[in-house]
Design a protein around this motif. Structure first.
Motif, mmCIF file in Angstrom:
data_model
loop_
_atom_site.group_PDB
_atom_site.id
_atom_site.type_symbol
_atom_site.label_atom_id
_atom_site.label_comp_id
_atom_site.label_asym_id
_atom_site.label_seq_id
_atom_site.Cartn_x
_atom_site.Cartn_y
_atom_site.Cartn_z
ATOM 1 N N ASP A 89 0.813 -1.224 0.000
ATOM 2 C CA ASP A 89 0.000 0.000 0.000
ATOM 3 C C ASP A 89 0.844 1.270 0.000
ATOM 4 O O ASP A 89 0.542 2.210 -0.723
ATOM 5 C CB ASP A 89 -0.934 0.032 1.218
ATOM 6 C CG ASP A 89 -2.001 -1.049 1.169
ATOM 7 O OD1 ASP A 89 -2.184 -1.673 0.097
ATOM 8 O OD2 ASP A 89 -2.646 -1.278 2.212
ATOM 9 N N GLY A 90 1.876 1.308 0.828
ATOM 10 C CA GLY A 90 2.631 2.551 0.998
ATOM 11 C C GLY A 90 4.095 2.482 0.633
ATOM 12 O O GLY A 90 4.782 3.498 0.651
ATOM 13 N N GLY A 91 4.572 1.305 0.350
ATOM 14 C CA GLY A 91 5.972 1.147 -0.012
ATOM 15 C C GLY A 91 6.832 0.742 1.169
ATOM 16 O O GLY A 91 6.522 1.039 2.325
ATOM 17 N N GLU A 92 7.912 0.063 0.848
ATOM 18 C CA GLU A 92 8.854 -0.431 1.860
ATOM 19 C C GLU A 92 9.447 0.716 2.667
ATOM 20 O O GLU A 92 9.584 0.626 3.881
ATOM 21 C CB GLU A 92 9.968 -1.227 1.171
ATOM 22 C CG GLU A 92 11.008 -1.795 2.100
ATOM 23 C CD GLU A 92 10.552 -3.057 2.806
ATOM 24 O OE1 GLU A 92 11.088 -3.334 3.888
ATOM 25 O OE2 GLU A 92 9.681 -3.759 2.279
ATOM 26 N N ARG A 93 9.787 1.800 2.007
ATOM 27 C CA ARG A 93 10.428 2.926 2.708
ATOM 28 C C ARG A 93 9.490 3.527 3.753
ATOM 29 O O ARG A 93 9.916 3.827 4.869
ATOM 30 C CB ARG A 93 10.865 3.997 1.689
ATOM 31 C CG ARG A 93 11.615 5.123 2.321
ATOM 32 C CD ARG A 93 13.005 4.661 2.805
ATOM 33 N NE ARG A 93 13.545 5.672 3.679
ATOM 34 C CZ ARG A 93 14.128 5.448 4.843
ATOM 35 N NH1 ARG A 93 14.285 4.221 5.265
ATOM 36 N NH2 ARG A 93 14.580 6.416 5.575
ATOM 37 N N ALA A 94 8.217 3.701 3.423
ATOM 38 C CA ALA A 94 7.257 4.267 4.376
ATOM 39 C C ALA A 94 7.107 3.357 5.592
ATOM 40 O O ALA A 94 7.025 3.830 6.732
ATOM 41 C CB ALA A 94 5.901 4.483 3.709
#
Length: 175
Positions: free
Chosen positions: A77-82
């Protein structure tokens, strides 16, 4: 507790818990089962019931699986970094709390009330700070199974437990 006299009657309850979560997931009509929800699950003790150690181990495996599922969904949903930024932010708050001077890391109970023995909690807090800051080896099971002796005027149990729950969340998030 190997004699079964007070063992948890939990296997059916674990199956019901998972079935309830799966049903809520399928129908989207109820709150879905989460790793945190599994961590806070408790069962009544019954003579002749299941071994608490085995039930706890099963619940820990379920919590790990649900945490991995939640991480996978969040990264989609928001990406690994987030996801990692959120975990790092929580870790910073934890380290700030646990870096306070020994004896002052948590609110204390009154001298008439019993809490967790400060020296025991402080010992684990030191290990946790080293884990977060220096990468010291520490397992999630060491945090999950931490036991603190009682002490009058000790740390408030609910506050310590809440921070340790957050530690487990972060450790599972970065696995």
């Amino acid at each position: 507790m190997g004699d079964g006299s007070g063992a948890a009657d939990g296997a059916e309850a674990i199956h019901a818990l998972v079935a309830e979560g799966a049903e809520a997931e399928e129908t989207r009509t109820g709150a879905s089962l989460t790793a945190e929800g599994i961590r806070h699950t408790a069962f009544a003790m019954h003579k002749g019931g299941y071994s608490p150690d085995q039930v706890d181990a099963a619940l820990e495996r379920l919590e790990d699986a649900f945490a991995a599922r939640e991480r996978d969904q969040a990264t989609r949903d928001g990406g690994e970094r987030a996801w990692m930024v959120d975990a790092e932010g929580t870790a910073e708050v934890i380290v700030a709390r646990l870096s306070r001077p020994p004896g002052y890391r948590f609110t204390r109970t009154s001298v008439l009330a019993v809490g967790y023995k400060r020296v025991d909690v402080d010992r684990l807090a030191n290990k946790l700070v080293k884990y977060f800051q220096d990468g010291r080896e520490l397992t999630v099971d060491e945090v999950r199974t931490a036991v603190f002796r009682p002490e009058r005027g000790g740390y408030r149990e609910a506050q310590v437990d809440l921070v340790l729950d957050s530690v487990v969340d972060v450790m599972l998030a970065v696995r």
